[in-house]
Design an enzyme around this catalytic site. Structure first.
Site, PDB file in Angstrom:
ATOM      1  CB  SER A 199      70.804 -40.439   6.520  1.00  0.00           C
ATOM      2  OG  SER A 199      71.084 -40.380   7.899  1.00  0.00           O
ATOM      3  CG  HIS A 245      68.126 -43.809   5.138  1.00  0.00           C
ATOM      4  ND1 HIS A 245      68.236 -44.663   6.213  1.00  0.00           N
ATOM      5  CD2 HIS A 245      68.413 -42.576   5.631  1.00  0.00           C
ATOM      6  CE1 HIS A 245      68.571 -43.984   7.296  1.00  0.00           C
ATOM      7  NE2 HIS A 245      68.678 -42.714   6.966  1.00  0.00           N
TER       8      HIS A 245
END
Length: 294
Positions: A199, A245
């Site tokens: 991610s 993220h």
């Protein structure tokens, strides 16, 4: 001189070089009539020719690098613009299959600061010298939905970026963004909290895609909407390493900006120098957290 209404000049600006889409030009090849910029034009007996026509003709008179088409970031245009994206997906798939058969392998690859927790003496984790976990966790997935979502995102975002940046710049963006996400997670997450997944690198691709679309003056609404949706999931669901993220996204924006806005005369220095600065920040966060935990 005023131009009459409805003239072609009113409808569009100057054409762009067929080998450098970011450069406008008023010169065309005298043989194939494709627009060419000053870097690509080769002097001919009459006018200028493009490198392709020169190679197909006498093969003389052009600079050695004139025969290598370049992307907007200065990378070489490849025959398969998704090759590295396919390789990255293949690596993730191989690791996913491997960890399904071995829990021990999964525990050895995930990102974890220090394990086991107090009052036991920690023997594993980044703080115990296993710094490789910052990288291996980028390619590790346990749940099928997590793997599928990340690989679809990699395919959708990675292919166009690889074509736009070139292979070397694309892989530098991917790895630096992933490491930045891992380091930010290590810095802020609990030391016994395990995290894994691509991610961080994927959010780096999101950031770079937004910068590229702005540079090319494309409609920004689709990528902004997609990014907002992903951020809602990031902070709305539990058990998601939001640090990865955000860290990857920030690194992707910084590197992406350097990739597409670097001055042409110092392009490689600015681009790879920015990657080096991001890696230096990764190292600094890792060292600071390690000192804190030990």
């Amino acid at each position: 001189m005023d131009q009459s209404a409805g003239s072609p000049q009113d409808a569009q600006s100057l054409p762009v070089c067929y080998r450098h889409p970011d450069r406008e030009t008023g010169i065309r090849c005298t043989r194939c009539e494709r627009p060419i910029c000053p870097e690509c034009m080769v002097s001919a007996s009459v006018g200028f020719q493009c490198p392709d026509c020169v190679r197909g003709g006498s093969g003389t008179g052009h600079a050695p690098d004139a025969a290598r088409p370049r992307t907007i970031a200065g990378g070489t245009i490849a025959a398969d613009p998704r090759l590295l994206t396919k390789i990255l997906i293949g690596i993730n798939l191989a690791v996913f299959i491997a960890v399904q058969t071995s829990t021990t392998l999964l525990n050895d690859l995930v990102l974890i600061g220090s394990w086991p927790p107090a009052p036991f003496n920690p023997t594993e984790g980044v703080a115990e010298g296993q710094w490789y976990r910052l990288a291996t966790s980028m390619f590790t997935h346990e749940a099928i939905w997590h793997f599928a979502f990340n690989m679809l995102s990699l395919w959708w975002l990675g292919g166009p970026l690889e074509a736009a940046l070139g292979r070397a710049r694309y892989i530098a963006l991917y790895l630096c963004s992933g490491l930045a996400g891992s380091a930010f997670t290590y810095l802020l997450a609990g030391p016994t909290t395990a995290s894994l997944g691509a991610s961080g690198a994927i959010f780096g691709l999101f950031g770079a895609t937004a910068i590229l679309m702005r540079r090319l003056q494309y409609d920004m609404r689709p990528i902004i909407a997609l990014l907002v949706i992903n951020l809602i999931f990031t902070f709305g669901w539990s058990n998601i390493a939001w640090q990865a993220h955000i860290g990857g996204l920030v690194a992707g924006v910084i590197i992406g900006y350097a990739m597409v806005h670097a001055p042409r005369e110092r392009r490689a220095l600015v681009q790879y120098g920015t990657c080096a600065l991001v890696l230096a920040a990764v190292a600094l966060m890792t060292v600071l957290r390690t000192l804190q935990l030990t």
